[in-house]
Every structure is written in structure tokens, then in C-alpha cells.
Write an enzyme that holds these catalytic residues in place. Sequence first.
Site, mmCIF file in Angstrom:
data_model
loop_
_atom_site.group_PDB
_atom_site.id
_atom_site.type_symbol
_atom_site.label_atom_id
_atom_site.label_comp_id
_atom_site.label_asym_id
_atom_site.label_seq_id
_atom_site.Cartn_x
_atom_site.Cartn_y
_atom_site.Cartn_z
ATOM 1 N N HIS A 358 13.909 0.838 37.033
ATOM 2 C CA HIS A 358 14.699 1.681 35.901
ATOM 3 C C HIS A 358 15.248 0.905 34.607
ATOM 4 O O HIS A 358 15.501 2.077 33.608
ATOM 5 C CB HIS A 358 14.390 3.016 36.015
ATOM 6 C CG HIS A 358 13.300 3.647 37.362
ATOM 7 N ND1 HIS A 358 12.692 3.957 37.015
ATOM 8 C CD2 HIS A 358 12.919 4.098 38.813
ATOM 9 C CE1 HIS A 358 11.689 4.519 38.150
ATOM 10 N NE2 HIS A 358 12.109 4.135 38.326
ATOM 11 N N LYS A 549 16.742 13.899 24.959
ATOM 12 C CA LYS A 549 16.586 12.962 26.049
ATOM 13 C C LYS A 549 18.454 13.118 26.307
ATOM 14 O O LYS A 549 19.207 13.770 25.895
ATOM 15 C CB LYS A 549 16.038 11.572 25.644
ATOM 16 C CG LYS A 549 16.631 11.778 24.483
ATOM 17 C CD LYS A 549 16.346 9.878 23.748
ATOM 18 C CE LYS A 549 14.550 10.227 23.047
ATOM 19 N NZ LYS A 549 13.459 9.918 23.990
ATOM 20 N N ARG A 550 18.576 12.254 27.390
ATOM 21 C CA ARG A 550 20.308 12.048 27.587
ATOM 22 C C ARG A 550 20.068 11.163 25.943
ATOM 23 O O ARG A 550 19.865 10.634 26.373
ATOM 24 C CB ARG A 550 20.161 10.866 29.095
ATOM 25 C CG ARG A 550 19.718 11.269 29.792
ATOM 26 C CD ARG A 550 19.763 10.489 31.296
ATOM 27 N NE ARG A 550 19.267 9.280 31.493
ATOM 28 C CZ ARG A 550 19.397 8.130 31.426
ATOM 29 N NH1 ARG A 550 20.496 7.012 31.179
ATOM 30 N NH2 ARG A 550 18.005 7.368 31.232
ATOM 31 N N LYS A 555 19.629 4.806 22.991
ATOM 32 C CA LYS A 555 18.635 6.077 22.619
ATOM 33 C C LYS A 555 18.685 5.620 21.313
ATOM 34 O O LYS A 555 17.828 6.598 20.822
ATOM 35 C CB LYS A 555 19.134 7.092 23.268
ATOM 36 C CG LYS A 555 18.291 6.402 24.531
ATOM 37 C CD LYS A 555 18.469 8.006 26.028
ATOM 38 C CE LYS A 555 18.034 7.970 27.101
ATOM 39 N NZ LYS A 555 16.562 7.468 27.641
ATOM 40 N N THR A 657 9.434 8.685 29.505
ATOM 41 C CA THR A 657 8.011 9.661 29.539
ATOM 42 C C THR A 657 7.835 10.824 28.561
ATOM 43 O O THR A 657 7.308 11.128 28.268
ATOM 44 C CB THR A 657 8.372 9.702 30.645
ATOM 45 O OG1 THR A 657 10.089 10.821 31.470
ATOM 46 C CG2 THR A 657 7.815 8.996 32.186
ATOM 47 N N LYS A 661 5.001 13.087 26.847
ATOM 48 C CA LYS A 661 4.678 14.459 26.559
ATOM 49 C C LYS A 661 4.465 14.795 25.380
ATOM 50 O O LYS A 661 3.916 15.691 25.070
ATOM 51 C CB LYS A 661 6.237 15.239 27.794
ATOM 52 C CG LYS A 661 6.534 14.868 28.552
ATOM 53 C CD LYS A 661 7.922 14.486 29.141
ATOM 54 C CE LYS A 661 8.006 14.190 30.838
ATOM 55 N NZ LYS A 661 9.065 14.306 31.474
#
Length: 809
Positions: A358, A549-550, A555, A657, A661
Site C-alpha cells: 500500500h 485525509k491523513r 499529500k 480511495t 468517494k
Amino acid sequence: MTDNDTTPAIDRSPLAGRIVDTLIHRIGKDERAARKHDWLAATILTLRDEIIDKWMASTRQAHAAGAKRVYYLSLEFLIGRLLRDALSNLGRNAEVAEALASLGVDLAEIEEIEPDAALGNGGLGRLAACFMESMATLELPAYGYGIRYVNGMFRQRIDDGWQVELPETWLAHGNPWEFERRESAYFIGFGGEVTGNEAGHVHWKPAEAVEAVAYDTPVVGWRGKRVNTLRLWSARAFDPIRLDAFNAGDHIGALAGQARAESLVRVLYPSDSSSAGQELRLRQEYFFSSASIQDIVRRHVQYFGDIRTLPDKAAIQLNDTHPAVSVAELMRLLIDHHDLPFEEAWEVTRRTFGYTNHTLLPEALESWPLPLFERLLPRHMQLIYAINGRVLREARKSPSMGDHSVAAISLIDENGERRVRMANLAFVASHSVNGVAALHTELMKQTVFADLHRLYPERINNKTNGITPRRWLMGCNPALTALIRDAIGPAFCDDAAELRSLDSFADDASFRERFAEVKRSNKVGLSNFIRESTGLRLDPDALFDVQIKRVHEYKRQLLNIIETVALYDQIRSHPEKDWTPRVKLFAGKAASSYHNAKMIIKLANDVAKRINSDPSVGGLLKVAFISNYNVSLAERIIPAADLSEQISTAGMEASGTGNMKFALNGALTIGTLDGANIEIKDHVGDENIVIFGLTADEVAAKRAGDYRPREIIEGSRELSQAVNAIASGVFSPDDPDRYRDLMNGLYDRDWFMVAADFDGYAAAQRSVDARWADRSNWQASAVRNVARVGWFSSDRTIGEYAREIWGAM
Ligand code: 26W
């Protein structure tokens, strides 16, 4: 609750009667004394009683069919709340709501107080939860195995803009979903020594041991066709109290064994910055791996008799390397307890395991200091040496493997302090190794697993992630679901690919109108929630631009914040321009020891504070950081989003992911060519997504060459003004140097290429403004997003795993 004296019992439905009966006999309260939590527990227990019959039928059916079972081993299961999911999958929503209403109880209200089972960090844990639901939906006999953390992921509070971590007490009111299986308990040893006798039998005598006890939660598939089991392990001491010590007056010491056992299952990922924390983490991994493998082996032998047929009847999937020690545990049981010769045990093991990777981030690739591993798991260390010997012999036979490649393949990292490489162990012990999006899988082949891939070229394969449309469309967005059903009928509820029929409705003005109304009402709902929790007022007609998100540097929440600052600056300098009203929403947790991520959270809050209180931007720009991001919060925010921020440095987000969504709920994506964004673009079409920035190849080339972020920053007026404003304390007047280091990091190194992508990102945001101005075109794109992302259903993903990896369909 109403005064129940006036409700004649005679009018009650049998279901309402059962709920009251449960309340009285299992909770021990009557209707007058019952509080919301009691009604919640009574409702869940009543429903659970009905689920049990299906559950047992599912087990019997798998047994009778001699079916192959799938075991999904994961240190994280971010399942969130279960009641709404279970009700809707069983098709019992209306009936239960009515029964509760007749008792004066509002179903929506009690659903809202169900605690989130936050047994995960982020994407990997949520994926495991979506997979569990899809496996039940596809009627695969499957078990999830994990840890029943007492506290799970921390609860986040924002104090004066800073993240504060608090323990999550999700079990405070008990957990009506779970069954404790006292009979399913296993001995888990640690440490000690290994001896051998003349007959070649090896004996491991652990120095300490705990008992693993199973807690089972039912997982109901869509339409209740099958109910699978999520089995989470808790730990207890063999001697809950040492009476000799207690009687001698050492009242605390007498309980130390139990406290030690419980510390194993206390929290998710204790900080691994100290060696004590590290050891606990390895103990957790072995604890749950050993219990799960013992359980799997016991079940197989009980049903099928011969352990050598394990690969025909069981597929074990490793969710990242966290359960990788399972490989050595299975080898140990096969060799030491079932007397299989090494080669045969190895064959059984390799045919049974699959491994999913992952992340390619080097700091997230697990490896354990060899002395620690050897001290805690001496027998497993021997087996890992034996496996390594076998693999390296095989590698040396291959003419293409030089010394360098052989060293890279080795299960032991010999550079500096010797370490056990868990990813290499998982790789060599599996018949399938998969990535979670097309690009990620390619990068696995080219980077971390390049040498292993040359040795075993057939092994790496791709399984692009997916999400369950039950939770992420039907559950969280009932209004949109109803609208879609009106337009195209209910077939999409059973097969998300059917959403395709919605495509032509993008051209239907009256449909777009209704679609826009649904989005607006979701935005009103979210605005109310934010007003109640933070006091901030939002304009539901503004563009809702969301990054949840985290919090991690790769990111690039920082890219978004800096662009927000630049936009703020521009609005102030040109108030006369026709700016698009925007709301920037952020939510996410930072790992407790991750300094820069915590600074980014503080910066988002500081920027929000300044912008939200500046009357000169009027209502044109608002910024909010919503605390304690979790599954339930995501379910509330995603249906209200217009724009989905998926802006990681290309090559670094394995899949994502959240991106799926948002698209499924009619948000447009602004994103880089990273992870599953690439495949989302292929599905929705270039004209329905906003792509910017460097590609993964370009990022790699820049990193290898001489990337000079300082020159880029200085060459961009917008960027340098924003960075300088932050660095000089414009947003932190109480501590002007607060962001000095964070901003200097951009000038000096900028590993995540914020500077390189800034101008492209800012331009992409202005192109978003232009699209938004043409509202009917925007809505058409949003509808097309919904219509075209059915492929990202986890049913599709699980179908691929089942056919191509597990041989179970
Ligand atoms: C040190 C151990 C460790 C390392 C990384 C624990 C946990 C992690 C991450 C939180 C793992 C994770 O969640 N990865 C995410 O997995 C998702 C499901 O495949 C992907 O969509 C995300 O891109 C990836 O970051």
C-alpha cells in the site's frame, strides 16, 4: 422520549415489542428509564438476533460446500458505525424506523450516537472495511482478522489551532455488535529459547505468554445474502492475578501480568519513535498474526483433516506487511507441529499467501532490528534465515542476478544495523504480490521490488482499489440515491456499473436542476453542522472545495494552504474582480510524532482565523478546519463537496480511495496524475476532471537532477508573496517565527515539490473558477462523474482478487 404510559402496548408491531423486550431483559431498563444509548443498544441487539440466523446459515453453507475460505489479515479495520449499514443491507430501515417511532424514539438520532469503530489510520484500514462488506455481498466465505484495540485511533481536538490527541473510548458504553468467544483462545508466546533433539525435532520454549481471545462482529452483505465474520483479538494474561504476590501485600505487582497483556491491545500504532514503542508494535503484529494463523490452521484441520490441502481451501491475504510475520508462523506450525518437511511447508505457505503493498514511501516499509526480532521470536528468526537461504540460492542460480541484486533481495538488510525486511519476506512467501492502482503497481516493479520482480516476473499484479457504494453513496447520500433511482431505476443498487445509464441525464436540464438541489441541500446540512460545531457561517452557494485525509507532507495540504493564502492576497488587492465565492474545507489527523504535519494543521487553523475575520474579503473566501476526521465525518462531508482535492506529489499516493468517494457523490476532482486519479481520469474523461502538475517520471527526474526550489519560488510572484507572508508571521502574529522552518524547508529542499507544482495548481484553480461560472456545464460534469465511476466499486475489486488471486470464485 415520549411518555410511554399513553402508548397502548397493543398497537405495537412485533418488532417494537422485541426491541422493548430486549431493553428490559438484556439492558435492564424500562422504557421510562431508557436513555438514547440504551435504545441504541436494544435496537442493535434485536437486529443482531436476526443476523445470527443468517450468520450461522452462512457458516453452514460454506462448510457443506467445502468452500475455499478467504482470510483478510489487517492491523486496521476502519469500519465506522455499523447500524445504518446493517439496516440498509438487510432492507430493514423503514420497518425499524417505524417501530422505534412508535416507541417515541428517532432512529436517525440514535444512529448519530453510535460510536465510530476507529480501528485504523486511514486508507488501508478503510479499504479493509469496504472489502469486508464486498466479500459478504459477493457471497464469499471470508473472515477478517485484526486487533480489538481498546482505544483505537486517537480522538483529535483542536486547541487554539493545535492538534491535541485524546484517547478514543469507543467501548465506553459496551459494544453490542460483538460476541466474545471465550472458547476460541490461543496461546501466544514471546522470547525464550529454542532447543532441538536428536530426532531433529525443534522445540521453542517461550519465556512469556499471553492468551488471545476472539471477539466476533457480523458483517452483513448487501441484501443480507451472506453474513461474514470480523474476528478481532483481545489479550489476557493466563494468570489474571498472582495471588501469592497479592497476599504478600504487592497489590499492584500482582496484577502486572494482566496490565502487560492489555497493553498489547490498547492503542493502534503506538509511536514507534522509541525502541520501547517499536517492540510493542512488533509484539502486536506477532500477537494477532499468531492467533489468526492458529485459528485458520485449527479450522482447516477440523474440516478437512489434512493440513497439506490448506492452499486448496484457504487463501490468506496480507494487508501490507503488518501481518507478514504470519508467514514464519505458518511455517513454524507446519514444521514443528505438523511435521512437514521444510520444502513441503514452503510450498504450502507460498500457495496460501498473497500480499498487497500500500505504499512505496521508504519510511513506511517495515523492517525490524535483527537483535529485537531474534530476542522476541527466536524460532521465527531461524525460519526466516532458512527461507532466506533458499531464496538467495535460487537468486544466485539466475544469471541476471549480480551481488547487488542478491543483496537487495535478501530478507536481511546488511547495511549498517542488521534488520529484517518484512516486505521482502511477504514478497517471497506469496504467490501473488499486488499494488493498489495501475501506476503504483508499475512503480513497485521499477523501484522497491525491482530485483524481486526480475527474479519472479509473474508475481506482481495490479488490483485497483475500490469503495463500497452501499456506504459511500446509498448510505451517506440518500437524496442523491433517490434521485438516481428515479432517473434510471434500481439496477445500480446491485451493480454499480449500471450507473452508466445516468450519463445521458447530464444533458437533461431538468435532471441537472434536481441534481443541483440535492447537492445544495447536502451543503446546507454540512453548513449547519459546521456552524453548530465551530460557530462559522458558510454560504451554501459558494464552491465547497474539500481536502480531507491523513495530514502528510506528500499529500500536500501545504500546497492547498499556500494557494489559499495567494488567493486571499489577490482578492484583497483586486476586490473589484468577479471572484468565485469559495469555502476551503480541511480535516485530517497528523501522526502524533510527525512535527511538520502538526505544523500544517496549525497553519491551516491560523490561516482560517485570519481570513474568516477579515471583512475585506467579504463572503468570498472562508476556510475551515474540522476536527476529529473519521469515517462518520467523511460520510457527512463528501456528499456536500463540489471540488475534491487529490493533489499528492506524483508517484507518492499509492491509490487514494477518497478520490473515488467524492467522484461518486458528484464532486469534480482537481488532482495530479497520481495513484487512482489517473484511472479516474480515464473513466470520467479529460473534460470532467482538472489535472495539473508534474508526472511521476518528471518528479523522479527532478529529484535525480538539480531541483532548485528557491529559484522557482523567487520566480513566481504569487508563490513568493504567499510563502514570505507565512514565513514572516502574517498568520502568526503571536509567534512570528512559527512557520519559519516549515517555509525554509520549501526553499532548501522541497522534497514534495510544492514549489514546482504551485503555478500549475493555481492556474488549475482559476480554471475551476471559470468552469463554476458556467453552472449547467459544471453540473453536467458532476453528473458524468457519478455515472462513470461505478467501476471503482469494491465489488469489482474483490471480484478480481477472488478470481485472480484467491481462486475463490
Ligand atoms: C509504519 C507502518 C505504517 C505505514 C503506513 C502504517 C500505516 C501506513 C499507512 C497509513 C498505510 C495506508 O493507509 N496506505 C494507504 O492505503 C490506501 C489503500 O490502499 C491507499 O489508497 C493510499 O494511497 C495509501 O496511502
